[in-house]
Design an enzyme around this catalytic site. Structure first.
Site, PDB file in Angstrom:
ATOM      1  N   ASP A 236     -22.408 -33.417 -68.728  1.00 21.87           N
ATOM      2  CA  ASP A 236     -22.740 -32.016 -68.501  1.00 21.87           C
ATOM      3  C   ASP A 236     -24.268 -31.972 -68.431  1.00 21.87           C
ATOM      4  O   ASP A 236     -24.962 -32.885 -68.905  1.00 21.87           O
ATOM      5  CB  ASP A 236     -22.178 -31.109 -69.603  1.00 21.87           C
ATOM      6  CG  ASP A 236     -22.137 -29.645 -69.144  1.00 21.87           C
ATOM      7  OD1 ASP A 236     -22.800 -29.303 -68.137  1.00 21.87           O
ATOM      8  OD2 ASP A 236     -21.454 -28.835 -69.787  1.00 21.87           O
TER       9      ASP A 236
HETATM   10  C1  BGC Z   1     -22.179 -26.111 -67.648  1.00 22.32           C
HETATM   11  C2  BGC Z   1     -21.310 -26.801 -66.616  1.00 22.32           C
HETATM   12  C3  BGC Z   1     -21.989 -26.718 -65.262  1.00 22.32           C
HETATM   13  C4  BGC Z   1     -23.352 -27.350 -65.365  1.00 22.32           C
HETATM   14  C5  BGC Z   1     -24.124 -27.321 -64.070  1.00 22.32           C
HETATM   15  C6  BGC Z   1     -23.608 -26.603 -67.624  1.00 22.32           C
HETATM   16  O1  BGC Z   1     -24.424 -25.813 -68.425  1.00 22.32           O
HETATM   17  O2  BGC Z   1     -21.626 -26.309 -68.941  1.00 22.32           O
HETATM   18  O3  BGC Z   1     -20.036 -26.224 -66.583  1.00 22.32           O
HETATM   19  O4  BGC Z   1     -21.203 -27.309 -64.290  1.00 22.32           O
HETATM   20  O5  BGC Z   1     -24.119 -26.645 -66.334  1.00 22.32           O
HETATM   21  O6  BGC Z   1     -24.545 -26.041 -63.795  1.00 22.32           O
END
Ligand code: BGC
Length: 684
Positions: A236
């Site tokens: 993530d």
């Molecule tokens: C989120 C993800 C997301 C990623 C990219 C993170 O903060 O938890 O779900 O895909 O950011 O934006």
């Protein structure tokens, strides 16, 4: 060209092509590919014709922040897809999402989000599908297959036990192996083993003391070794930063650290990886294996194939808007309809008041990483206006109208349905409650339309209104669907994918008996080591498993949703009553539309063990089928009951076990609307 670059030869097998590419890469080039270049892609290697591999948010539409602020189709959010209880429409939704991704020149869509609804307060409940692992896996597999059929990689997220936003970057989740296996892992497992998912996003939180990105037990042992996952794991965004570092993430099997660039995450920088290799903390073999996983997907999405052999993309096309509308049609849930006040007749009423803070608010643009910008978004007010044009007068005072529609709920503000923060309370804002009460005083024919993405309590008003429609966040066409349901052009068929509790304390993670000092939610800081931990002491009793077993009445049960027609279910009495080993017991249910209009019902099968040898939930969903029927029409629904449908996870056996004995098949239209109970036995 293919003389020079033999991996471009499409007739070769996938692994051979990956090998041919890897053989030509220098160590520096290999290392560079394991970290993003900027926020939404990998670096390119011009020399070898390797282009940037593009990733984009998000689960209900291609997001603006990862695509130059472009507008794309805004589909209904995850909880609405979950409410359809229809894998076929989930598949179509996945396909459309993938085509939009391709048209934005991206290769990976960062979704679906398949974390379990553990607490109604989780800020991202609206993005996730359900509280139930069986429904979760059926819908997740369909979405993944829909996406990947277009040769776009799905990225199932967030692996795993990312069930709250409070302290999501640091919280250590203490969850039993049994709860992981029975509740939190099944959709991930099925998305990999049945759906063939090509990528997995590792979560921010810790599980059993280790962050998702460095959790060898989860990534290496479970995902890769047990489930045979061959795709790549991406962090993530910034999730590696809190891990022990480069070696622990690489050794756990992480292939891609995101984001990159000067402001990106810190552990897969070239210098750090090279020094981990030099010191022997990471072997080149590990590096190659992690890279191979990533490259495999780059080939699978067609980056090295002739463009005309790869499925075409498209975005913002009426066909996709239509799919967005169909998801909303099948996902909105009619919670209450006293005296069959709905549907309204365009010719039998003269005026309608449409009021409330959510009546004319657009919802697509907010909520965190899942936001979508779209060309048009139809609000409930706009939808109703269009439907009523020249036929029914829209007025602003409830007392002047035949009926009043109050559109309330939540929104994507901090403290409501939004990423990064949990909700503060279960109810809708006080102002919304007051508005409902005031409107009821002015007009007893007051209908409530809820626009929100997570369960809400309705204390103080649920008894006073005859009609409640849960519209969720219905995507760009949602307002039309609200109008279609109110006026009967669409017969509602959505079913709750999550229990609506009467009070927060009724909900398992908030049970005061368990939740001493916030232990089960939102967690507590351990004074011995300063670590913030949340204890999943409710264990396997998540959602209706808790409500049913503990005999707590929910406000609206899991699986509930009304229709404008009526159905009758009958079991085939000739069915076998016992089976053994790996046999399949087929149970046939006849479902008939006994009403006057066409409609869909979801036949739900919950299996209840009689005197199980270990503690088990009263009953668990093990089959469902959504059936569309004309008035008077009937169909037969078949359920296959297998050893797997009866199993629980045994720590002793380190696997699923089905004990011999009696089981009751509960068949109905919600977890509390059981119409048929039939005993069977399993001989073992
Ligand atoms: C989120 C993800 C997301 C990623 C990219 C993170 O903060 O938890 O779900 O895909 O950011 O934006």
């Amino acid at each position: 060209m293919s003389d020079k670059l033999p991996f471009l030869d499409q007739t070769l097998d996938l692994e051979a092509r990956v090998t041919l590419l890897m053989e030509r890469m220098t160590l520096d080039e290999k290392v560079a590919l394991l970290r993003g270049k900027g926020f939404w892609g990998t670096p390119s290697i011009k020399r070898l014709g390797v282009k940037s591999f593009g990733l984009t948010d998000g689960p209900h539409g291609v997001a603006p922040h990862s695509n130059n602020w472009r507008k794309n189709t805004y589909f209904p959010t995850g909880i609405t897809v979950g409410s359809t209880w229809n894998p076929d429409i989930a598949f179509k939704f996945g396909e459309a999402l993938a085509r939009e991704t391709r048209a934005n020149n991206k290769h990976v869509i960062l979704g679906p989000g398949i974390n379990i609804h553990r607490t109604p307060l989780c800020g991202r409940t609206f993005e996730y599908l359900t509280e139930d692992p069986f429904l979760n896996k059926e819908i997740a597999v369909a979405i993944v297959k829909g996406i990947q059929g277009q040769r776009i990689s799905a990225c199932i997220k967030h692996f795993v036990a990312n069930n709250q936003e409070t302290k999501r970057m640091s919280v250590d989740v203490k969850v039993s192996r049994r709860a992981l296996e029975e509740i939190y892992l099944p959709a991930f497992k099925a998305a990999v083993m049945e759906g063939g998912a090509w990528s997995v996003m590792a979560c921010y939180n810790k599980i059993g003391g280790l962050h998702g990105c460095e959790n060898e037990m989860l990534l290496k042992e479970t995902l890769m070794e047990k489930w045979g996952f061959e795709g790549f794991v991406v962090s993530d965004w910034f999730a590696t930063n809190k891990t022990r570092g480069t070696a622990s993430c690489l050794n756990a099997g992480l292939s891609l650290e995101m984001p990159g660039g000067p402001f990106g995450a810190k552990f897969f920088k070239k210098k750090k990886i090279l020094s981990a290799i030099k010191s022997g903390e990471v072997t080149e073999e590990t590096l190659n294996s992690n890279l191979r996983r990533l490259l495999r997907v780059m080939f699978l999405v067609g980056m090295f194939d002739e463009p005309d052999t790869v499925p075409k993309g498209a975005r913002n096309i009426p066909e996709h808007w239509k799919i967005a509308r169909q998801v909303a049609e099948q996902g909105m849930v009619l919670l209450k309809n006293e005296n069959n006040l709905l549907p309204l007749g365009l010719d039998s009423i003269k005026s309608i008041a449409v009021i409330g803070p959510n009546a004319n608010k657009k919802k697509g643009m907010w909520g965190g990483s899942s936001e979508v910008r779209c060309m048009h978004e139809v609000t409930p007010l706009e939808g109703i206006k269009k439907k009523c044009r020249n036929r029914v007068k829209i007025v602003s005072h409830p007392s002047d109208a035949d009926f009043a529609v109050v559109v309330v709920g939540l929104g994507h503000k901090i403290g409501m349905d939004t990423e990064g923060f949990d909700r503060k309370k279960l109810s809708i804002p006080n102002k919304h409650v007051s508005l409902i009460k005031k409107t009821v005083e002015q007009n007893p024919n007051t209908f409530v339309v809820l626009v929100n993405g997570s369960p809400v309590s309705m204390e103080g008003w649920v008894e006073d209104v005859p009609v409640i429609l849960e519209a969720w966040y219905g995507g760009m066409e949602g307002g039309h669907v609200v109008a279609d349901i109110l006026f009967g052009d669409v017969n509602p068929s959505g079913k709750l994918p999550v229990t609506f509790p009467k009070r927060l304390e009724d909900s398992p993670a908030h049970d005061p008996e368990l939740n001493k000092d916030g232990r089960t939610y939102p967690g507590i800081r351990d004074s011995s080591d300063g670590q913030f931990r949340v204890y999943y002491d409710e264990d396997i009793y998540v959602g209706y498993r808790h409500f049913d077993t503990r005999e707590i009445d929910p406000l609206f049960p899991f699986g509930h949703g009304l229709s404008y027609t009526t159905f009758q279910m009958e079991i085939d009495k000739q069915m076998p009553r016992s089976f053994s080993g790996d046999d399949v017991l087929t149970c046939r249910v006849n479902i008939k539309n006994t009403g006057l209009v066409a409609g869909s019902e979801v036949v739900q099968l919950y299996i209840q063990p009689v005197n199980p040898p270990v503690q088990r939930p009263l009953k668990e969903l093990k089959g469902f089928k959504k059936v569309f029927l004309q008035p008077g029409e009937e169909k037969i629904v078949e359920f296959s009951v297998t050893k797997a449908s009866l199993s629980y996870y045994s720590d002793d056996k380190d696997g699923f076990v089905a004990s011999a004995g009696e089981y009751i098949l509960n068949i109905g239209n919600s977890s509390r609307g059981i119409k048929i109970r039939e005993k069977i036995s399993y001989e073992g």
